[in-house]
Design a protein around this motif. Structure first.
Motif, PDB file in Angstrom:
ATOM      1  N   HIS A  10       0.841  -1.208   0.000  1.00 48.15           N
ATOM      2  CA  HIS A  10       0.000   0.000   0.000  1.00 48.15           C
ATOM      3  C   HIS A  10       0.874   1.256   0.000  1.00 48.15           C
ATOM      4  CE1 HIS A  10      -4.109  -1.500   0.360  1.00 48.15           C
ATOM      5  NE2 HIS A  10      -3.667  -2.413   1.200  1.00 48.15           N
ATOM      6  N   GLU A  11       1.937   1.253   0.815  1.00 49.20           N
ATOM      7  CA  GLU A  11       2.835   2.413   0.888  1.00 49.20           C
ATOM      8  C   GLU A  11       3.558   2.637  -0.438  1.00 49.20           C
ATOM      9  OE1 GLU A  11       5.417   1.758   4.243  1.00 49.20           O
ATOM     10  OE2 GLU A  11       3.716   1.686   5.634  1.00 49.20           O
ATOM     11  N   GLN A  12       4.031   1.555  -1.055  1.00 49.04           N
ATOM     12  CA  GLN A  12       4.727   1.664  -2.343  1.00 49.04           C
ATOM     13  C   GLN A  12       3.781   2.196  -3.415  1.00 49.04           C
ATOM     14  OE1 GLN A  12       8.007   0.916  -2.719  1.00 49.04           O
ATOM     15  NE2 GLN A  12       8.059   1.471  -4.875  1.00 49.04           N
ATOM     16  N   LEU A  13       2.555   1.690  -3.432  1.00 49.68           N
ATOM     17  CA  LEU A  13       1.564   2.147  -4.407  1.00 49.68           C
ATOM     18  C   LEU A  13       1.240   3.621  -4.186  1.00 49.68           C
ATOM     19  CD1 LEU A  13      -0.415   1.681  -6.711  1.00 49.68           C
ATOM     20  CD2 LEU A  13      -2.048   0.786  -5.020  1.00 49.68           C
ATOM     21  N   ALA A  14       1.070   4.020  -2.928  1.00 50.15           N
ATOM     22  CA  ALA A  14       0.773   5.424  -2.631  1.00 50.15           C
ATOM     23  C   ALA A  14       1.941   6.330  -3.038  1.00 50.15           C
ATOM     24  CB  ALA A  14       0.467   5.598  -1.141  1.00 50.15           C
ATOM     25  N   ALA A  15       3.168   5.901  -2.790  1.00 57.06           N
ATOM     26  CA  ALA A  15       4.340   6.700  -3.169  1.00 57.06           C
ATOM     27  C   ALA A  15       4.435   6.818  -4.684  1.00 57.06           C
ATOM     28  CB  ALA A  15       5.619   6.071  -2.602  1.00 57.06           C
ATOM     29  N   TRP A  16       4.224   5.722  -5.391  1.00 54.51           N
ATOM     30  CA  TRP A  16       4.293   5.729  -6.848  1.00 54.51           C
ATOM     31  C   TRP A  16       3.196   6.625  -7.429  1.00 54.51           C
ATOM     32  CZ3 TRP A  16       1.417   4.647 -11.115  1.00 54.51           C
ATOM     33  CH2 TRP A  16       2.106   4.459 -12.310  1.00 54.51           C
ATOM     34  N   THR A  17       1.985   6.468  -6.904  1.00 47.99           N
ATOM     35  CA  THR A  17       0.863   7.273  -7.388  1.00 47.99           C
ATOM     36  C   THR A  17       1.106   8.750  -7.110  1.00 47.99           C
ATOM     37  OG1 THR A  17      -0.650   5.416  -7.064  1.00 47.99           O
ATOM     38  CG2 THR A  17      -1.642   7.608  -7.212  1.00 47.99           C
ATOM     39  N   GLY A  18       1.562   9.063  -5.916  1.00 51.45           N
ATOM     40  CA  GLY A  18       1.842  10.445  -5.568  1.00 51.45           C
ATOM     41  C   GLY A  18       2.910  11.061  -6.459  1.00 51.45           C
ATOM     42  N   ALA A  19       3.959  10.309  -6.740  1.00 48.00           N
ATOM     43  CA  ALA A  19       5.033  10.808  -7.602  1.00 48.00           C
ATOM     44  C   ALA A  19       4.500  11.097  -9.005  1.00 48.00           C
ATOM     45  CB  ALA A  19       6.179   9.795  -7.664  1.00 48.00           C
ATOM     46  N   HIS A  20       3.692  10.191  -9.521  1.00 55.81           N
ATOM     47  CA  HIS A  20       3.124  10.415 -10.856  1.00 55.81           C
ATOM     48  C   HIS A  20       2.140  11.578 -10.868  1.00 55.81           C
ATOM     49  CE1 HIS A  20       4.671   7.772 -13.899  1.00 55.81           C
ATOM     50  NE2 HIS A  20       4.756   6.811 -13.011  1.00 55.81           N
ATOM     51  N   GLU A  21       1.361  11.707  -9.827  1.00 56.10           N
ATOM     52  CA  GLU A  21       0.407  12.823  -9.775  1.00 56.10           C
ATOM     53  C   GLU A  21       1.141  14.161  -9.704  1.00 56.10           C
ATOM     54  OE1 GLU A  21      -2.319  11.960  -6.599  1.00 56.10           O
ATOM     55  OE2 GLU A  21      -3.359  10.447  -7.794  1.00 56.10           O
TER      56      GLU A  21
END
Length: 168
Positions: A115-126
């Motif tokens: 969940h943390e990795q997905l949130a970090a990846w999504t945040g970086a892309h956003e």
């Protein structure tokens, strides 16, 4: 050498000669390529292969899920998804557990680290996408906002079985 005005389409062939489908395909391909490259350049800590990121995204929306369900959603062979899941288990991003609905089967669930990795990846892309959108003019941003529902519908249409000839 001067830069092209943003209103011109810097495509491989003149816009008058290119079909709408070809232009959209080229635009989507360029967006995917530049997003993949920019995440590695702007955020070097990101090391996950795109196939694993895409599985994390699916699991973020549909978790727990069986490997066969993930394979269907990603349009990949179950053996390919199973291999990716194995790598993700080793990395601590997912766990495989017995399916409570059918004890003969297993399901895959995101871990807290997943969940943390997905949130970090999504945040970086956003953040990356927000910066690129901010550089556009108001008319281009409005055009993109207006096009979003049609793009989602196009994705749905492309996800449906085709009546046309099979592609290898």
């Amino acid at each position: 050498m001067s830069a092209q005005p943003r209103s011109e389409l810097p495509l491989s062939q003149p816009a008058a000669e290119a079909s709408e489908a070809r232009l959209l395909t080229e635009a989507v391909t360029r967006l995917r390529r530049v997003l993949r490259a920019s995440i590695r350049t702007d955020y070097p800590w990101e090391t996950l292969p795109m196939a694993q990121v895409e599985l994390l995204q699916v699991l973020g929306e549909h978790s727990p899920a069986r490997v066969s369900e993930l394979a269907t959603r990603q349009r990949l062979a179950p053996s390919t998804v199973s291999g990716l899941i194995g790598q993700m288990i080793t990395a601590g991003l997912v766990v495989r557990e017995v399916d409570p609905a059918d004890r003969r089967a297993s399901v895959v669930t995101l871990t807290d680290a997943g969940h943390e990795q997905l949130a970090a990846w999504t945040g970086a892309h956003e953040r990356r996408m927000d910066a690129a959108l901010a550089a556009l003019g108001d008319a281009d941003r409005a055009a993109l906002a207006t096009a979003l529902p049609a793009l989602f519908q196009l994705a749905e249409n492309l996800g449906e079985p085709s009546d046309g000839p099979a592609m290898d």
